[in-house]
Design a protein around this motif. Sequence first.
Motif, PDB file in Angstrom:
ATOM      1  N   GLU A  39       0.834  -1.202   0.000  1.00  0.00           N
ATOM      2  CA  GLU A  39       0.000   0.000   0.000  1.00  0.00           C
ATOM      3  C   GLU A  39       0.871   1.254   0.000  1.00  0.00           C
ATOM      4  N   ILE A  40       1.950   1.240   0.744  1.00  0.00           N
ATOM      5  CA  ILE A  40       2.850   2.404   0.787  1.00  0.00           C
ATOM      6  C   ILE A  40       3.467   2.642  -0.587  1.00  0.00           C
ATOM      7  N   VAL A  41       3.859   1.589  -1.268  1.00  0.00           N
ATOM      8  CA  VAL A  41       4.400   1.738  -2.628  1.00  0.00           C
ATOM      9  C   VAL A  41       3.335   2.326  -3.554  1.00  0.00           C
ATOM     10  N   SER A  42       2.086   1.861  -3.444  1.00  0.00           N
ATOM     11  CA  SER A  42       0.998   2.410  -4.261  1.00  0.00           C
ATOM     12  C   SER A  42       0.748   3.884  -3.926  1.00  0.00           C
ATOM     13  N   LEU A  43       0.784   4.208  -2.635  1.00  0.00           N
ATOM     14  CA  LEU A  43       0.597   5.602  -2.227  1.00  0.00           C
ATOM     15  C   LEU A  43       1.747   6.473  -2.746  1.00  0.00           C
ATOM     16  N   TYR A  44       2.927   5.914  -2.793  1.00  0.00           N
ATOM     17  CA  TYR A  44       4.079   6.652  -3.315  1.00  0.00           C
ATOM     18  C   TYR A  44       3.882   6.981  -4.793  1.00  0.00           C
ATOM     19  N   HIS A  45       3.379   6.022  -5.558  1.00  0.00           N
ATOM     20  CA  HIS A  45       3.114   6.279  -6.981  1.00  0.00           C
ATOM     21  C   HIS A  45       2.051   7.371  -7.141  1.00  0.00           C
ATOM     22  N   ARG A  46       1.021   7.323  -6.299  1.00  0.00           N
ATOM     23  CA  ARG A  46      -0.033   8.351  -6.357  1.00  0.00           C
ATOM     24  C   ARG A  46       0.535   9.710  -5.949  1.00  0.00           C
ATOM     25  N   PHE A  47       1.383   9.712  -4.924  1.00  0.00           N
ATOM     26  CA  PHE A  47       2.012  10.953  -4.484  1.00  0.00           C
ATOM     27  C   PHE A  47       2.828  11.566  -5.625  1.00  0.00           C
ATOM     28  N   PHE A  69       6.131  13.151   1.319  1.00  0.00           N
ATOM     29  CA  PHE A  69       5.512  11.833   1.210  1.00  0.00           C
ATOM     30  C   PHE A  69       5.185  11.218   2.573  1.00  0.00           C
ATOM     31  N   LYS A  70       6.112  11.290   3.507  1.00  0.00           N
ATOM     32  CA  LYS A  70       5.886  10.697   4.828  1.00  0.00           C
ATOM     33  C   LYS A  70       4.679  11.361   5.514  1.00  0.00           C
ATOM     34  N   GLU A  71       4.570  12.679   5.416  1.00  0.00           N
ATOM     35  CA  GLU A  71       3.447  13.407   6.007  1.00  0.00           C
ATOM     36  C   GLU A  71       2.137  13.082   5.286  1.00  0.00           C
ATOM     37  N   PHE A  72       2.220  12.908   3.968  1.00  0.00           N
ATOM     38  CA  PHE A  72       1.069  12.539   3.143  1.00  0.00           C
ATOM     39  C   PHE A  72       0.500  11.200   3.625  1.00  0.00           C
ATOM     40  N   VAL A  73       1.350  10.214   3.827  1.00  0.00           N
ATOM     41  CA  VAL A  73       0.904   8.897   4.294  1.00  0.00           C
ATOM     42  C   VAL A  73       0.360   8.998   5.715  1.00  0.00           C
ATOM     43  N   ALA A  74       1.002   9.776   6.563  1.00  0.00           N
ATOM     44  CA  ALA A  74       0.515   9.950   7.937  1.00  0.00           C
ATOM     45  C   ALA A  74      -0.878  10.578   7.929  1.00  0.00           C
ATOM     46  N   PHE A  75      -1.104  11.547   7.047  1.00  0.00           N
ATOM     47  CA  PHE A  75      -2.427  12.163   6.921  1.00  0.00           C
ATOM     48  C   PHE A  75      -3.452  11.116   6.503  1.00  0.00           C
ATOM     49  N   LEU A  76      -3.123  10.339   5.481  1.00  0.00           N
ATOM     50  CA  LEU A  76      -4.059   9.338   4.965  1.00  0.00           C
ATOM     51  C   LEU A  76      -4.287   8.192   5.948  1.00  0.00           C
ATOM     52  N   SER A  77      -3.371   7.995   6.871  1.00  0.00           N
ATOM     53  CA  SER A  77      -3.508   6.877   7.814  1.00  0.00           C
ATOM     54  C   SER A  77      -4.777   6.987   8.654  1.00  0.00           C
TER      55      SER A  77
END
Length: 175
Positions: A28-36, A76-84
Amino acid sequence: MGSTSSMLTQYDIEEVQDHCNHAFSQQEIVSLYHRFCQLDRNGGGFVSADEFMSVPEFAVNPLSQRLLRMLDGLNFKEFVAFLSAFSPRTSLQEKIEFIFRVYDTDCNGKVAFDDILSILRDLTGSFMTEQQRQKVLTHVLEEAGYTKNSHFTLPDFMKIIGNSELKMEVEVPID
């Protein structure tokens, strides 16, 4: 993880997982990275408010302007933390903390009647009059044992929302 054009290393993925309390799997993190990377059109490693507004589902969200206050300029790290906050693996307490931050418009650690009324205004638009919104909100607060003059802290939110069936989830498509 500086430039979005680079690939994520295993260390980066694990670091992001730790940062978001393992709300997402490595895939999921890899997919979120591609979206980011798709959102970060200029490749600067941060996503701007304008870039977030390019997502149609986000742009039509009645709370998008409030969420932008929390989103503008995320790496990116903050983006994933927000989406978490929207992960099914995230605890109810973490979800309520997120909602509290959305409602706490002036970031003072308290939510007032007017803060909630403002959110209600965003959510109802022209479907309710201002008088109807105030009446409904006053009634809901009184039912919960609060008054129009109450200021809510995070523990108050936990008490009020903690017993509810809160559904706040999105599915991350795996590429």
